[in-house]
Design a protein around this motif. Structure first.
Motif, PDB file in Angstrom:
ATOM      1  N   VAL A 122      52.507 -44.962  68.420  1.00  0.00           N
ATOM      2  CA  VAL A 122      51.250 -45.452  68.343  1.00  0.00           C
ATOM      3  C   VAL A 122      50.269 -44.703  69.093  1.00  0.00           C
ATOM      4  N   ASP A 123      50.716 -43.730  70.041  1.00  0.00           N
ATOM      5  CA  ASP A 123      49.741 -42.896  70.728  1.00  0.00           C
ATOM      6  C   ASP A 123      49.653 -41.583  70.115  1.00  0.00           C
ATOM      7  N   ASP A 124      50.097 -41.348  68.964  1.00  0.00           N
ATOM      8  CA  ASP A 124      50.065 -40.065  68.060  1.00  0.00           C
ATOM      9  C   ASP A 124      48.841 -39.740  67.594  1.00  0.00           C
ATOM     10  N   GLY A 125      47.989 -40.792  67.271  1.00  0.00           N
ATOM     11  CA  GLY A 125      46.599 -40.720  66.385  1.00  0.00           C
ATOM     12  C   GLY A 125      46.944 -39.928  65.230  1.00  0.00           C
ATOM     13  N   PRO A 126      46.075 -38.867  65.128  1.00  0.00           N
ATOM     14  CA  PRO A 126      46.328 -38.435  63.584  1.00  0.00           C
ATOM     15  C   PRO A 126      47.061 -37.081  63.778  1.00  0.00           C
ATOM     16  N   ALA A 127      48.003 -36.830  64.912  1.00  0.00           N
ATOM     17  CA  ALA A 127      48.597 -35.654  65.090  1.00  0.00           C
ATOM     18  C   ALA A 127      50.131 -36.145  64.108  1.00  0.00           C
ATOM     19  N   GLN A 128      50.541 -35.042  63.444  1.00  0.00           N
ATOM     20  CA  GLN A 128      52.012 -35.134  63.031  1.00  0.00           C
ATOM     21  C   GLN A 128      52.689 -34.269  63.732  1.00  0.00           C
ATOM     22  N   ASN A 129      53.869 -34.580  64.193  1.00  0.00           N
ATOM     23  CA  ASN A 129      54.697 -34.174  65.256  1.00  0.00           C
ATOM     24  C   ASN A 129      56.130 -33.899  64.805  1.00  0.00           C
ATOM     25  N   PHE A 130      56.532 -32.517  64.975  1.00  0.00           N
ATOM     26  CA  PHE A 130      57.977 -32.253  64.450  1.00  0.00           C
ATOM     27  C   PHE A 130      58.985 -31.791  65.535  1.00  0.00           C
ATOM     28  N   SER A 131      60.182 -31.916  65.321  1.00  0.00           N
ATOM     29  CA  SER A 131      61.276 -31.540  66.127  1.00  0.00           C
ATOM     30  C   SER A 131      62.398 -30.910  65.658  1.00  0.00           C
ATOM     31  N   HIS A 132      63.072 -29.959  66.391  1.00  0.00           N
ATOM     32  CA  HIS A 132      64.123 -29.019  65.808  1.00  0.00           C
ATOM     33  C   HIS A 132      65.285 -29.167  66.672  1.00  0.00           C
ATOM     34  N   PRO A 133      66.621 -29.571  66.336  1.00  0.00           N
ATOM     35  CA  PRO A 133      67.515 -29.633  67.109  1.00  0.00           C
ATOM     36  C   PRO A 133      67.940 -28.401  68.126  1.00  0.00           C
ATOM     37  N   ASP A 134      67.516 -27.333  67.660  1.00  0.00           N
ATOM     38  CA  ASP A 134      67.707 -26.174  68.207  1.00  0.00           C
ATOM     39  C   ASP A 134      66.705 -25.786  69.402  1.00  0.00           C
ATOM     40  N   TYR A 135      65.762 -26.735  69.637  1.00  0.00           N
ATOM     41  CA  TYR A 135      64.458 -26.481  70.244  1.00  0.00           C
ATOM     42  C   TYR A 135      64.304 -27.425  71.468  1.00  0.00           C
ATOM     43  N   LEU A 136      64.093 -27.151  72.581  1.00  0.00           N
ATOM     44  CA  LEU A 136      63.432 -28.087  73.705  1.00  0.00           C
ATOM     45  C   LEU A 136      61.931 -28.583  73.496  1.00  0.00           C
ATOM     46  N   GLY A 137      61.346 -27.590  73.015  1.00  0.00           N
ATOM     47  CA  GLY A 137      60.070 -28.080  72.826  1.00  0.00           C
ATOM     48  C   GLY A 137      59.652 -28.624  71.294  1.00  0.00           C
ATOM     49  N   ARG A 138      58.332 -29.183  71.220  1.00  0.00           N
ATOM     50  CA  ARG A 138      58.199 -29.747  69.950  1.00  0.00           C
ATOM     51  C   ARG A 138      56.711 -29.375  69.521  1.00  0.00           C
ATOM     52  N   ILE A 139      56.596 -29.718  67.989  1.00  0.00           N
ATOM     53  CA  ILE A 139      55.338 -29.086  67.526  1.00  0.00           C
ATOM     54  C   ILE A 139      54.582 -30.339  67.007  1.00  0.00           C
ATOM     55  N   GLY A 140      53.297 -30.151  67.103  1.00  0.00           N
ATOM     56  CA  GLY A 140      52.328 -31.101  66.617  1.00  0.00           C
ATOM     57  C   GLY A 140      51.264 -30.296  65.750  1.00  0.00           C
ATOM     58  N   LEU A 141      50.855 -30.909  64.837  1.00  0.00           N
ATOM     59  CA  LEU A 141      49.861 -30.394  63.944  1.00  0.00           C
ATOM     60  C   LEU A 141      48.592 -31.349  63.836  1.00  0.00           C
ATOM     61  N   ILE A 142      47.615 -30.957  64.081  1.00  0.00           N
ATOM     62  CA  ILE A 142      46.267 -31.665  63.832  1.00  0.00           C
ATOM     63  C   ILE A 142      45.362 -31.035  62.696  1.00  0.00           C
ATOM     64  N   MET A 143      45.549 -31.761  61.825  1.00  0.00           N
ATOM     65  CA  MET A 143      44.818 -31.098  60.354  1.00  0.00           C
ATOM     66  C   MET A 143      44.023 -32.090  59.648  1.00  0.00           C
ATOM     67  N   PRO A 144      42.367 -31.811  60.246  1.00  0.00           N
ATOM     68  CA  PRO A 144      41.578 -32.959  59.928  1.00  0.00           C
ATOM     69  C   PRO A 144      41.319 -32.707  58.594  1.00  0.00           C
ATOM     70  N   TYR A 145      41.560 -31.817  57.905  1.00  0.00           N
ATOM     71  CA  TYR A 145      41.366 -31.730  56.258  1.00  0.00           C
ATOM     72  C   TYR A 145      42.296 -32.508  55.286  1.00  0.00           C
ATOM     73  N   GLU A 146      43.361 -33.006  56.179  1.00  0.00           N
ATOM     74  CA  GLU A 146      44.254 -33.672  55.429  1.00  0.00           C
ATOM     75  C   GLU A 146      43.919 -35.200  54.807  1.00  0.00           C
ATOM     76  N   LYS A 147      44.360 -35.327  53.673  1.00  0.00           N
ATOM     77  CA  LYS A 147      44.084 -36.763  53.233  1.00  0.00           C
ATOM     78  C   LYS A 147      44.342 -37.913  54.298  1.00  0.00           C
ATOM     79  N   ASN A 148      43.740 -38.979  54.474  1.00  0.00           N
ATOM     80  CA  ASN A 148      44.118 -40.033  55.189  1.00  0.00           C
ATOM     81  C   ASN A 148      44.022 -39.548  56.785  1.00  0.00           C
ATOM     82  N   PHE A 149      43.337 -38.763  57.144  1.00  0.00           N
ATOM     83  CA  PHE A 149      43.333 -38.070  58.658  1.00  0.00           C
ATOM     84  C   PHE A 149      42.776 -39.145  59.572  1.00  0.00           C
TER      85      PHE A 149
END
Length: 326
Positions: free
Chosen positions: A226-253
């Motif tokens: 619920v707190d993500d807003g428009p961000a798309q977030n990604f995880s990887h089992p080999d990484y402690l850190g995570r990735i988020g993408l803010i894509m304002p030109y994406e459909k339905n942003f």
């Protein structure tokens, strides 16, 4: 008191509150010529901020991000953090900073009630960092991130605006950095503003290209929170850190929009783009004006548009993101 909701059923529990539009960096995508003063600034006072926060808290706001410009340039920044954190209805106090003062102030900010922090780091190469920001402060900012983790922030978010031919080829370096660090790295797609059309055309990198590359590297899209807003977030089992993408030109942003903005001079912005803002400052002088202020918030949300229209080339009136906190 009814929660803020627009005509499209979107509820707004997140306020981005700018406390200054002054910044001491000169990032090419935001303030390429540095901050240009137009006379003595008249930013919201602590008293006005208090009335504003109280009103938003009454209509369902749970999270407030204190932004700028560079918010830590205000001498009373720690007092502002404490003021927001002391409101029982506000569950999360966050800020976004360029990290210049973070090494010295992280502990004090955490003690005042700050719990979420985003630091802008557009390159892990000190030379490129200087090229993008106009400031030779890479190592100072990195010390600040270390200080934030030591001060008790469980995770730190790092924002990077990707620029074609400058830092977009450094994705492997960024990923290697967060492999063993609890850092949420957010790549932000460059947005066109009123002053940046030529810059946008030269340096824009489509977010979908980064998303495709991540998925090829086995990064998995996380369930939406619920707190993500428009961000798309990604995880990887080999990484402690995570990735988020803010894509304002994406459909339905804009479908998941959950945030409103108030500028450092007290104007409500229903969107980062498209409009001049609605003045709230005349209703921020006393508690007796709270009902009128809340009424104005509800009335203005009735005018909020369904989308920002960036994908149609409409950049609106926003000249640069520092003016309303990004």
């Amino acid at each position: 008191m009814s929660q803020l909701e627009d005509r499209f059923g979107r509820r707004f529990h997140y306020l981005r509150l700018s406390v200054t539009d002054v910044c001491n960096f000169k990032c090419g995508y935001c303030l390429p010529d540095g901050y240009q003063s137009s006379g003595k600034p008249s930013f919201l006072t602590l008293n006005e901020i208090s009335h504003l926060v109280d009103a938003f808290a009454q209509v369902g706001t749970k999270k407030i991000r204190i932004t700028g410009g560079e918010p830590s340039l205000r001498r009373d920044f720690t007092d502002i953090i404490r003021l927001v954190a002391d409101n029982e209805k506000i569950q999360t106090v966050a800020t976004t900073t360029n990290g210049d003062r973070l090494a010295k102030r992280a502990k004090a900010w955490h003690e005042a009630g700050l719990r979420k922090i985003n630091v802008s780091v557009d390159s892990l190469d000190p030379r490129l960092f200087y090229q993008i920001t106009g400031e030779n402060k890479f190592y100072q900012v990195m010390k600040g991130i270390d200080a934030a983790l030591e001060a008790g922030f469980d995770r730190v978010k790092v924002n990077a605006v990707l620029l074609k031919g400058i830092n977009d080829r450094a994705l492997p370096q960024f990923l290697n950095w967060i492999k063993k660090l609890p850092i949420d790295l957010r790549f932000i797609e460059l947005m066109e503003t009123g002053l940046g059309r030529d810059y946008f055309k030269q340096y824009h990198v489509a977010g979908r290209e980064i998303k495709s590359w991540l998925q090829q590297q086995d990064w998995q899209l996380d369930p939406i929170h619920v707190d993500d807003g428009p961000a798309q977030n990604f995880s990887h089992p080999d990484y402690l850190g995570r990735i988020g993408l803010i894509m304002p030109y994406e459909k339905n942003f804009c479908v998941s929009c959950n945030r409103l903005r108030v500028s450092a001079k007290g104007k409500l912005h229903l969107c980062l783009f498209t409009e001049n803002g609605i003045d709230l400052r005349d209703l921020l002088t006393s508690n007796s004006q709270q009902e009128a202020l809340i009424t104005r918030l509800h009335e203005q949300l009735e005018t909020k548009k369904q989308t920002h229209f960036l994908h149609q080339g409409v950049t609106g009136v926003t000249q640069h993101l520092a003016s309303i906190g990004g």
